[in-house]
Scaffold this active site. Structure first.
Site, PDB file in Angstrom:
ATOM      1  N   TYR A 178       0.869  -1.241   0.087  1.00 38.36           N
ATOM      2  CA  TYR A 178      -0.004   0.099   0.057  1.00 38.36           C
ATOM      3  C   TYR A 178       0.887   1.331   0.120  1.00 38.36           C
ATOM      4  O   TYR A 178       2.103   1.263   0.431  1.00 38.36           O
ATOM      5  CB  TYR A 178      -0.912   0.027   1.258  1.00 38.36           C
ATOM      6  N   CYS A 179       0.143   2.295  -0.442  1.00 37.99           N
ATOM      7  CA  CYS A 179       0.917   3.648  -0.494  1.00 37.99           C
ATOM      8  C   CYS A 179       0.052   4.987  -0.165  1.00 37.99           C
ATOM      9  O   CYS A 179      -1.378   4.338  -0.127  1.00 37.99           O
ATOM     10  CB  CYS A 179       1.723   3.997  -1.574  1.00 37.99           C
ATOM     11  N   THR A 180       0.122   5.835  -0.673  1.00 41.96           N
ATOM     12  CA  THR A 180      -0.988   6.945  -0.602  1.00 41.96           C
ATOM     13  C   THR A 180      -2.232   6.907  -1.480  1.00 41.96           C
ATOM     14  O   THR A 180      -3.059   7.038  -1.033  1.00 41.96           O
ATOM     15  CB  THR A 180      -0.185   8.398  -0.680  1.00 41.96           C
ATOM     16  N   ILE A 207      -4.414   4.634   0.470  1.00 44.35           N
ATOM     17  CA  ILE A 207      -4.583   5.035   1.803  1.00 44.35           C
ATOM     18  C   ILE A 207      -5.911   5.885   1.796  1.00 44.35           C
ATOM     19  O   ILE A 207      -6.946   5.702   2.271  1.00 44.35           O
ATOM     20  CB  ILE A 207      -3.591   5.593   2.524  1.00 44.35           C
TER      21      ILE A 207
END
Length: 327
Positions: A178-180, A207
């Site tokens: 996961y990342c932004t 996110i």
């Protein structure tokens, strides 16, 4: 009252004459009175723009009308004021720097991790055969991350390929990256697959989308964003603050940039220490002749700064590159 919107998006789609496209796209954005930052590369677009709802709608309509970017997914936030001061649209070799000698080694349009919608990510993340992997930089996951997530000691995503070998012990697990907003996971998951990891997934929309569609459950702290909001709330289900003040150790969600522009370090600092150190990370930085005026936000418009030889030498010694990040 929210009179503006901020759009976060990316799209991997080949662009011919990308440098010319960047120049023309900048003028188009300015014609809509948008502000923000867009990176254009031969491989696609990566952007955050902010403006009135009417301007943002016109921008999204234009992106979809282009034809090359039909699979773009916009994350839309209502904001009280524009999230940037100026409009930038620049051509770069990649829309997110992979750190690979030959970026063409991986192509998210050909192979990438299985996309998980937020509800599916939430259903999988606590299973025993699953590892949650944060592919963001230190300053991002220090202020907020998923509960039980594995984090990597990196100053910039371009260091990610060097860290893959540290993940060998998890090859028998399902890897949930996961990342932004999702863009880094496209390349991170593709690289993991290339290096022999078999069950690789990514949180679709990152996110930000998880917060909007799944209530942000078990995301601890705040999410770092690349605009003048600095961080945003994600978890409306079971929120908790995990970051601590660099100076006194007190729990605080506030992240700022050091008021000394030559340092400009991203760090968490409580209001009391911010007042005492005038927005600096240390007493030494308070003595800088170029110190910026601290207004309590710790966000500053970027201006060219003199080269800090000591800082660059330190980075070279640690095999670090100067930070230029993306969503």
């Amino acid at each position: 009252m929210t009179n503006y919107q901020t759009l976060l998006y990316y799209c991997y789609s080949p662009i011919e004459n990308a440098e010319q496209f960047a120049s023309e796209h900048l003028e188009f954005c300015k014609s809509l009175d948008l502000v923000g930052r867009i990176i254009v590369a031969d491989e696609g677009l990566n952007g955050t723009v902010s403006g009135t709802p009417e301007a943002c709608k016109a921008y999204m309509d234009a992106i979809y009308a282009d034809g090359r970017f039909n699979h773009t997914e916009f994350k839309i936030d209502d904001v009280e004021e524009p999230s940037f001061i100026k409009m930038h649209c620049r051509y770069k070799p990649e829309i997110v720097h992979s750190g690979l000698r030959d970026p063409k080694e991986i192509d998210p349009n050909q192979q990438t991790g299985i996309h998980l919608e937020p509800k599916d990510f939430m259903a999988m993340k606590d299973r025993e055969d699953v590892v949650i992997l944060d592919v963001r930089s230190n300053y991002e996951h220090n202020v907020g991350r998923f509960k039980n997530a594995i984090t990597l000691d990196i100053e910039n995503f371009r260091e990610f390929p060097e860290k893959v070998k540290e993940l060998e012990q998890y090859k028998g697990k399902k890897i949930l990256t996961y990342c932004t907003g999702g863009i880094k996971c496209e390349k991170a998951s593709a690289l993991l697959l290339k290096e022999g990891f078999e069950d690789v997934y990514q949180l679709h929309g990152g996110i930000i989308k998880y917060g909007k569609e799944a209530g942000g459950k078990d995301f601890e702290g705040k999410c770092y964003v690349f605009d003048n909001r600095v961080t945003v709330e994600v978890n409306s289900t079971n929120p908790v603050v995990i970051s601590t003040c660099k100076n006194c150790g007190k729990t605080t969600p506030k992240m700022i940039n050091c008021a000394n522009p030559t340092c400009n370090e991203h760090f968490t600092q409580c209001d009391a220490c911010g007042e005492e150190l005038d927005g600096c990370c240390s007493e030494a930085c308070m003595e800088s002749p170029n110190k910026r005026e601290y207004d309590g936000t710790g966000y500053y418009v970027k201006i060219p700064q003199p080269v800090n030889i000591e800082k660059i030498s330190k980075r070279k010694h640690k095999n670090f590159a100067p930070k230029v990040e993306s969503n």
